[in-house]
Design a protein around this motif. Structure first.
Motif, PDB file in Angstrom:
ATOM      1  N   SER A  13      -6.624   0.044   3.313  1.00 47.98           N
ATOM      2  CA  SER A  13      -7.632  -0.890   3.709  1.00 47.98           C
ATOM      3  C   SER A  13      -7.202  -1.641   4.836  1.00 47.98           C
ATOM      4  CB  SER A  13      -7.782  -1.803   2.662  1.00 47.98           C
ATOM      5  OG  SER A  13      -6.440  -2.786   2.453  1.00 47.98           O
ATOM      6  N   PRO A  14      -8.239  -2.353   5.652  1.00 40.00           N
ATOM      7  CA  PRO A  14      -7.706  -3.176   6.825  1.00 40.00           C
ATOM      8  C   PRO A  14      -6.856  -4.237   6.716  1.00 40.00           C
ATOM      9  CG  PRO A  14     -10.331  -2.768   6.469  1.00 40.00           C
ATOM     10  CD  PRO A  14      -9.751  -2.218   5.290  1.00 40.00           C
ATOM     11  N   PHE A  15      -6.731  -4.728   5.452  1.00 38.94           N
ATOM     12  CA  PHE A  15      -5.527  -5.602   5.447  1.00 38.94           C
ATOM     13  C   PHE A  15      -4.068  -5.281   5.508  1.00 38.94           C
ATOM     14  CE2 PHE A  15      -9.229  -6.934   2.534  1.00 38.94           C
ATOM     15  CZ  PHE A  15      -9.679  -8.035   3.035  1.00 38.94           C
ATOM     16  N   LEU A  16      -4.090  -3.899   5.735  1.00 42.51           N
ATOM     17  CA  LEU A  16      -2.615  -3.539   5.821  1.00 42.51           C
ATOM     18  C   LEU A  16      -2.545  -2.430   6.982  1.00 42.51           C
ATOM     19  CD1 LEU A  16      -1.203  -2.762   2.035  1.00 42.51           C
ATOM     20  CD2 LEU A  16      -0.788  -4.818   3.476  1.00 42.51           C
ATOM     21  N   ARG A  17      -1.609  -2.617   7.710  1.00 36.90           N
ATOM     22  CA  ARG A  17      -1.450  -1.584   8.983  1.00 36.90           C
ATOM     23  C   ARG A  17      -0.143  -0.976   8.682  1.00 36.90           C
ATOM     24  NH1 ARG A  17      -4.764  -2.196  13.535  1.00 36.90           N
ATOM     25  NH2 ARG A  17      -6.142  -4.104  13.316  1.00 36.90           N
ATOM     26  N   ALA A  18      -0.363   0.365   8.583  1.00 38.88           N
ATOM     27  CA  ALA A  18       0.920   1.338   8.315  1.00 38.88           C
ATOM     28  C   ALA A  18       1.824   1.078   9.567  1.00 38.88           C
ATOM     29  CB  ALA A  18       0.396   2.714   8.041  1.00 38.88           C
ATOM     30  N   TYR A  19       3.167   0.943   9.222  1.00 45.68           N
ATOM     31  CA  TYR A  19       3.935   1.048  10.399  1.00 45.68           C
ATOM     32  C   TYR A  19       5.443   1.410  10.041  1.00 45.68           C
ATOM     33  CZ  TYR A  19       6.588  -0.592  14.500  1.00 45.68           C
ATOM     34  OH  TYR A  19       7.469  -0.758  15.536  1.00 45.68           O
TER      35      TYR A  19
END
Length: 688
Positions: free
Chosen positions: A392-398
């Motif tokens: 979802s947009p609440f989590l950005r994979a890094y």
């Protein structure tokens, strides 16, 4: 200033940060600098280094003093003086500039190619002359030996304008439908033009005929590349007499040797965008190629990537400041880019302070901190119950986790564990206690050498700590933990001799203080016993008692010094009496000496004289030799002393010299009769 690193190459962006509008007053600008941290920390290398809307081209004058840039809107050219770090002048134009060139070393002669077929000449004072070419132009080059301007564009002809005669010459007819770029080799004057068919035609300006043709479109297609259209030539650059780099519209850079029609190397940008510009960096054998998205620096021999630079906005033009590590870019944004890469070379002369600034930043590296985001792993998400937010947009994979909004993290953390604040408070208190414990000096770690000195330093440090706790002053460094004084507590040669006369006179109160320290040392030895497993730190004396004792010691300072002097005199008298008693008890016995071979014994007087001479100082011996004439002292012109020694000859050498002189006289006497007879023969006299 933003710092990025790729392949361990630091790139410093000097143009990042907020820009203030021109219509703001100085008072409001100062107020913004006080309030906004980003505005205060920005580096404005050149004042007003920007365009109203977009910057299209940027170049540096040949003398390196001026930076010229063109942009919109309205179409204009701006000249910046690097020695003043500010704008020199600004001139508005009638139409947008495709490209321009400085014909002189400074800004006094400039030629502009406009997008409405006009060619505009500017002098130092401003606009000078305007003319027009038959077709729309795309690029031009200046041939210095013949004063000719070569224009290429939407035509198969290359137009020539002679600036000495002030008229157009017969154009060069190419085989291409249109020409995109051109360049002239500064060594032998070869003119090259890149066509829309993906070819490079080379012409000799002396005979106005074509001397070579390269099919770059065919050579740019490799097994790994995907070609959707015919590659056209979008960039062209010469380096030296034999090297040429060609950029295509499909994102390939081809490196040629003019003696061969096959490229030495093909470098693909992997973006499929046209190559905007190509530059050579000869000190490190690098090639800088740029498209609208990225600037790549790679080795021209192996093609290995050196580093790359990817600005936030699209790139229109790139300019490498000569003989330095500075890079200037014209972007699709009002602000022009300034980048400094120390590996490529030093900073220009007008901003040499950048070298010191970057060195300080390298000495104190700072890690990147995201203030508004929190990095969490999958395990953290499972503990918080937020695994359903993955994707979802609440989590950005890094990397191995995700970035999430810090406000959301705090809310969820508080809901999952309402007592988190109490745990956080306890952890902070525990950390503070551990820090104070670490600051304490433990007696069990006293060194083996100079224990009393170390104990004295420990007491002084405890007093300083009490003062810092009361006044909240920063702690000063301690000698015990300083590596520079490490040997003083390890090497026995640095042991302080407390029985020496100098130590006792400089420290008259050491006897009283040393007794107190010896008590502490005894406690230390008891603590270091192997039977004890738990070590406890002994408590010190109260500060009031120490202050009262120190005041008593200061009052009795003079009496203690006198007492120490009397004790030293008594000890010296006792040592003299002991030596006298030993001399009286000794029995003198005859001593026999052996004479060395080759020496003649005269008397004991000479040996005694020599012994006395040996015991004398160098000054006394020099005075004695000056009296005997074997030494002369004179002043030089520069104020120093000059010593001249005359070596004495031994008796054996004197006897040998006397025998040689006698032998020389006998030989001279034997030669005289022979000379006498010869003289008589010459005169004709009879022999007697």
């Amino acid at each position: 200033m933003q710092v990025s690193s790729l392949n361990e190459v630091k790139i410093y962006s000097l143009s990042c940060g907020k820009s203030l509008p021109e219509w703001l007053s100085d008072r409001k600008k100062r107020a913004l600098q006080k309030k906004d941290v980003d505005v205060r920390r920005r580096i404005e290398l050149i004042q007003d280094f920007e365009m109203p809307t977009v910057c299209t081209t940027i170049k540096v004058s040949k003398d390196g003093q001026y930076i010229l840039a063109t942009g919109t809107y309205k179409p204009r050219v701006r000249c910046y003086d690097t020695y003043q770090l500010s704008l020199k002048f600004e001139r508005c134009l009638d139409s947008e500039v495709v490209t321009f060139e400085t014909l002189s070393d400074d800004y006094s002669k400039i030629v502009f190619l406009h997008n409405d077929r006009y060619i505009e000449f500017h002098s130092q004072s401003g606009f000078y002359y305007k003319t027009r070419i038959p077709k729309f132009g795309r690029d031009f080059s200046y041939h210095y030996p013949s004063c000719d301007l070569y224009f290429v564009g939407a035509s198969s002809e290359v137009y020539r304008l002679n600036l000495e005669q002030g008229r157009y010459l017969n154009p060069l007819q190419t085989d291409a439908a249109e020409n995109n770029v051109c360049d002239i080799n500064s060594v032998h004057g070869l003119f090259a033009t890149g066509t829309v068919e993906g070819r490079v035609e080379c012409w000799d300006p002396r005979v106005r005929s074509r001397v070579g043709l390269l099919d770059c479109a065919l050579s740019s297609v490799t097994a790994d590349s995907e070609v959707n259209s015919l590659p056209t030539i979008s960039a062209l650059k010469f380096n030296g007499a034999l090297t040429m780099a060609v950029g295509t519209s499909t994102g390939q850079v081809l490196l040629y040797d003019l003696r061969s029609d096959k490229p030495l190397l093909v470098k693909d940008h992997q973006y499929g965008l046209p190559i905007k510009s190509v530059h050579f960096q000869n000190s490190l054998d690098l090639i800088l190629s740029a498209d609208s998205r990225i600037i790549k620096m790679w080795n021209k021999n192996s093609g290995k990537i050196f580093t790359s630079l990817e600005p936030e906005h699209d790139i229109n033009d790139v300019c490498l400041y000569p003989n330095s590590g500075m890079l200037l870019t014209a972007n699709e944004t009002p602000k022009m880019g300034i980048y400094y890469i120390p590996v490529l070379g030093p900073a220009p002369r007008w901003c040499s302070f950048l070298d010191n600034l970057t060195e300080e930043l390298e000495e104190n590296p700072e890690s990147t901190v995201y203030d508004d985001y929190k990095f969490v792993t999958r395990k953290d998400l499972e503990n918080l119950g937020l695994t359903h937010l993955i994707g979802s947009p609440f989590l950005r994979a890094y990397m191995h986790g995700f970035f999430m909004d810090i406000r959301l993290y705090h809310k969820v953390k508080l809901m999952v564990n309402p007592f988190a604040y109490e745990e956080y408070r306890k952890d902070k208190i525990r950390q503070k206690i551990e820090e104070t414990r670490a600051q304490r000096v433990q007696l069990k770690k006293l060194p083996k050498v100079n224990k009393e000195l170390a104990l004295k330093l420990i007491e002084e440090q405890e007093e300083e700590q009490r003062a810092t706790w009361k006044k909240k002053v920063k702690n000063l460094p301690n000698i015990l933990t300083d590596d520079r004084f490490k040997v003083m507590f390890e090497n026995p040669d640095f042991q302080v001799d407390e029985e020496s006369e100098e130590f006792r006179l400089l420290n008259p109160l050491v006897s009283k203080i040393s007794e107190k320290r010896k008590k502490k040392l005894r406690l230390l030895e008891q603590q270091e016993a192997p039977e004890k497993e738990e070590e406890e730190e002994p408590e010190g004396r109260p500060s009031d008692a120490e202050s009262s004792e120190s005041s008593d010691d200061e009052k009795g300072w003079v009496d203690e010094v006198r007492k120490q002097r009397r004790l030293l005199q008594q000890e010296e008298r006792a040592r003299r009496q002991e030596r006298l008693r030993e001399d009286q008890q000794t029995v003198l016995r005859p001593q026999f000496y052996e004479i060395k071979a080759g020496e003649e014994f005269r008397s004991f007087k000479d040996s005694a004289t020599r012994q006395r001479l040996r015991n004398k100082t160098l000054e006394d011996r020099l005075k004695l030799e000056a009296k005997n004439g074997t030494l002369s002292v004179s002043d030089t012109t520069v104020g120093s002393k000059q010593l001249t020694f005359t070596l004495k000859r031994s008796e054996q050498q004197q006897q040998q010299q006397a025998a040689e002189e006698m032998h020389r006289q006998e030989r001279k006497a034997l030669r005289r009769p022979a000379g006498h007879l010869k003289s008589r023969r010459k005169r004709g006299r009879p022999f007697p």
